[in-house]
Design a protein around this motif. Structure first.
Motif, PDB file in Angstrom:
ATOM      1  N   VAL A 105      45.759  39.129  34.066  1.00  8.87           N
ATOM      2  CA  VAL A 105      44.189  39.107  33.573  1.00  8.87           C
ATOM      3  C   VAL A 105      44.565  40.185  32.162  1.00  8.87           C
ATOM      4  O   VAL A 105      45.316  41.049  32.028  1.00  8.87           O
TER       5      VAL A 105
ATOM      6  N   THR B 192      42.307  41.946  29.231  1.00 13.28           N
ATOM      7  CA  THR B 192      40.684  42.544  28.737  1.00 13.28           C
ATOM      8  C   THR B 192      40.695  42.741  27.400  1.00 13.28           C
ATOM      9  O   THR B 192      41.648  43.363  26.615  1.00 13.28           O
TER      10      THR B 192
ATOM     11  N   ILE C 284      36.727  39.379  29.471  1.00 12.59           N
ATOM     12  CA  ILE C 284      38.036  39.276  30.796  1.00 12.59           C
ATOM     13  C   ILE C 284      38.312  37.746  30.991  1.00 12.59           C
ATOM     14  O   ILE C 284      37.806  36.970  30.850  1.00 12.59           O
TER      15      ILE C 284
ATOM     16  N   SER D  14      41.592  35.219  32.067  1.00 10.17           N
ATOM     17  CA  SER D  14      42.669  34.937  33.067  1.00 10.17           C
ATOM     18  C   SER D  14      43.723  33.934  32.603  1.00 10.17           C
ATOM     19  O   SER D  14      43.343  33.005  31.764  1.00 10.17           O
TER      20      SER D  14
ATOM     21  N   ARG E 266      34.915  35.696  30.873  1.00 14.21           N
ATOM     22  CA  ARG E 266      33.689  36.329  31.346  1.00 14.21           C
ATOM     23  C   ARG E 266      33.626  37.381  30.354  1.00 14.21           C
ATOM     24  O   ARG E 266      34.442  37.924  29.828  1.00 14.21           O
TER      25      ARG E 266
ATOM     26  N   SER F  81      36.732  46.006  36.829  1.00 10.62           N
ATOM     27  CA  SER F  81      35.463  45.178  36.170  1.00 10.62           C
ATOM     28  C   SER F  81      35.669  43.667  36.742  1.00 10.62           C
ATOM     29  O   SER F  81      34.447  43.295  37.130  1.00 10.62           O
ATOM     30  N   ILE F  82      36.685  43.172  37.256  1.00  2.00           N
ATOM     31  CA  ILE F  82      36.761  41.738  37.719  1.00  2.00           C
ATOM     32  C   ILE F  82      36.022  42.129  39.420  1.00  2.00           C
ATOM     33  O   ILE F  82      35.168  41.219  39.720  1.00  2.00           O
ATOM     34  N   GLN F  83      36.323  43.088  39.906  1.00  2.00           N
ATOM     35  CA  GLN F  83      35.462  43.258  41.280  1.00  2.00           C
ATOM     36  C   GLN F  83      34.156  43.484  41.158  1.00  2.00           C
ATOM     37  O   GLN F  83      33.412  42.977  42.029  1.00  2.00           O
TER      38      GLN F  83
ATOM     39  N   GLU G 203      32.638  40.076  40.592  1.00  2.00           N
ATOM     40  CA  GLU G 203      32.417  39.116  41.667  1.00  2.00           C
ATOM     41  C   GLU G 203      31.787  39.600  42.699  1.00  2.00           C
ATOM     42  O   GLU G 203      31.271  38.885  43.542  1.00  2.00           O
TER      43      GLU G 203
END
Length: 135
Positions: free
Chosen positions: A32, A34, A45, A47, A55, A106-108, A111
């Motif tokens: 990832v 950022t 973000i 990937s 995102r 940030s990803i968690q 999600e």
């Protein structure tokens, strides 16, 4: 005199960080990247997964939380990313040393709305670039 020198050093360091318009970070497993823009107050973000969309988190603030320690926070105050200016950041795959050591959640947060297992990585800014380990 010593206090004057320390104060000047602190002002110069904050000045370097404050002028870091863009902070780019790389993380592995998952792969990832950022990008934080101070001017737009956004955290993008991306990937390496071609099916994963870009995102964007808006209204992200940059907070100075200690000596060479910074946080990117959502409008709700959730810590999205922690940055340490220690010139020891790593992408986990090379010998390169990044100016910022980073912990990302940030990803968690995106999600499931809360912090989970963090990702570890390294970051650069407009004025502080990656270095080879041998330098």
């Amino acid at each position: 005199m010593k206090n004057l020198i320390l104060s000047f050093s602190a002002v110069m360091m904050v000045g370097q960080v404050a002028s870091a318009d863009i902070i780019k970070c790389v993380f592995t497993e998952p792969f990832v990247n950022t990008t934080y823009s101070m001017a737009r107050q956004t955290l993008e973000i991306s990937s390496f997964d071609e099916d994963a969309p870009l995102r964007v988190i808006k209204n992200v603030s940059f907070q100075i939380v200690g000596s060479n320690q910074f946080e990117l926070r959502s409008v709700e105050g959730t810590v999205l990313q922690k940055l340490m200016l220690n010139f020891s950041g790593s992408d986990g795959m090379s010998d390169a040393r990044y100016p910022y050591d980073a912990i990302d959640q940030s990803i968690q947060v995106l999600e499931n709305g809360k912090a989970g297992a963090p990702l570890y990585g390294g970051c650069t800014s407009n004025f502080l670039s990656v270095r080879n380990a041998d330098k």
